[in-house]
Design an enzyme around this catalytic site. Sequence first.
Site, PDB file in Angstrom:
ATOM      1  N   HIS A 193      59.353  70.874  40.998  1.00 18.43           N
ATOM      2  CA  HIS A 193      59.583  71.803  39.978  1.00 18.43           C
ATOM      3  C   HIS A 193      58.409  72.701  39.555  1.00 18.43           C
ATOM      4  CE1 HIS A 193      63.684  71.031  39.723  1.00 18.43           C
ATOM      5  NE2 HIS A 193      63.517  69.673  39.020  1.00 18.43           N
ATOM      6  N   GLU A 435      70.640  71.151  63.292  1.00 20.45           N
ATOM      7  CA  GLU A 435      69.494  70.520  62.637  1.00 20.45           C
ATOM      8  C   GLU A 435      69.278  69.155  63.397  1.00 20.45           C
ATOM      9  OE1 GLU A 435      70.064  70.017  58.491  1.00 20.45           O
ATOM     10  OE2 GLU A 435      72.307  69.571  58.830  1.00 20.45           O
TER      11      GLU A 435
END
Length: 547
Positions: A193, A435
């Site tokens: 963050h 992926e």
Amino acid sequence: MDIQGIPISAGIAIGKAFLYRGVPIESSCAGNGSTADPETEKNRLEQAVIEAERQLSELIGRIPAEDGKQEADILNTQKYLLRDPEITGAAAEAVEKRYITAEQAVTEAVKESAAVFAEMDDDPYLKERSGDIEDIGRRLLSILSGSCTSCTLSDLPPDSIVIAETLGPSDTVQLDRAHTAAIVTEHGGSTSHAAILARTMELPAVSGIQGMCTLVSPGDTVIVDGCTGQVFIKPEPAIIEEYTQRIAAYEERKCELKKSVHAPCRTKAGKEILLAANIGSPDDIDRALENGAEGVGLFRTEFLYLDRPAPPDEEEQYRIYRTAAEKLGERPLVVRTLDIGGDKEIPYLHLPREDNPFLGTRAIRLCFAHPELFKIQLRALLRAAVYGNIKIMFPMVSSADDILTAKRFIAECARELDSEKQEYNAKVETGIMIEIPAAAIIADELAPLCSFFSIGTNDLTQYTLAVDRTNESLSALYNPFHPAVLALIRKTIEAAHKAGIPCAMCGEFAGNPKAVPQLLKYGLDEFSVSVSVLPETRRLIMDTAAE
């Protein structure tokens, strides 16, 4: 001294070192181990939680309304976590049953809960949630001890280079924006963050420099290059002059890029390329469009399931997907179905622990194992697709059976909606993320079953090279330019074109300036990148001569 770190927020800055140390989550904060009165300690803990909620509300109130939505969301998440049964709930239980202090109970609960998220190596975003929990712990311990350790961040000297072991979200929000030039941390990746907020505030930031706090003294001149990850401590005058010129050139480049954010995205040879954005919520769309996004190539829906006592129901998801679709209009909105797994501690799913969760029941496998959870999301998507160009993308697919099974779920949901006389879009396109190396190897077999491919290079690289992409000590081995990875990418694009479907890329590699020309040469049709790198990626595409 020239040190190489991990670039997490672009930009270049020259300033003076400001060392910041928050409250450590250590046993030394826990008290002396003597028996404590449970009622007294429970009351102290509750009062600390109430005060923490008040502080967070005050911080949220300081955030600028025009560009601080993401920051406010982060702190609101922390407010929710303050009442999480695995954190303060566990601390209160420990106080009552073990006669320990509130400080000791908070320390133990925070360390245990943060450790769970820190081990989620397959998902950098969730791995970094440990920072949120530690941030909450530091705040509670600071309140319990009667100290105030973060107020200095709101009153910094001019041109401060903030250097810390780690910065929690509330630390970053309190930064004196007028006087903060850059951030350097010992820990924390590009999905932390602190990194997200640094990019929001357009502050250069570098992480992953072990021992940085011991290498620099307060007031030292420091240069931070958030584009390359280089940090210079007490640089020579010639280096300062060089980087002064680089700063001027970087700012000039930013201004120039803004002029072409809405120009046609095509190569010099005239090939049209779709440039899309990766988002986590509809709130990200406005900024994406401002930066020239022509759609959304990856909507990470797992964020909707986090930090709550129960999964989002169909109506809540329907409203969220509809809002996103309506904001985009005719532009594509590629929604990735739930991508979480047994390594992620989401209590309401009651997921069993696995010896190797990164290769276990996650993503599409989890959805097949929990059909009701999967169907709620699919029903919401089918209904919301009436209001825009929604495409459904399935993650971690490894076989044709995976695709056929997922399509059977969609067909079943469509029949249910028909019987309920609910409006929905029966022609929603479906595709898969490539992926897993196995999917790339059999891409020729999978392509005819899909409307599109999207290559997820983050996992494709780590699975191909057997390198944990979040392990700082292995960062030199994590190389998406490895010939094996490039071969799988090229094979996937060729298989898509052979089947007549477009191939996109939504992994971090799509926004790598060195990769863009190579991907265009391979024939990649669509690039989906972080919002912040949209302008640069557009310019790179426009400057490439690929046909």
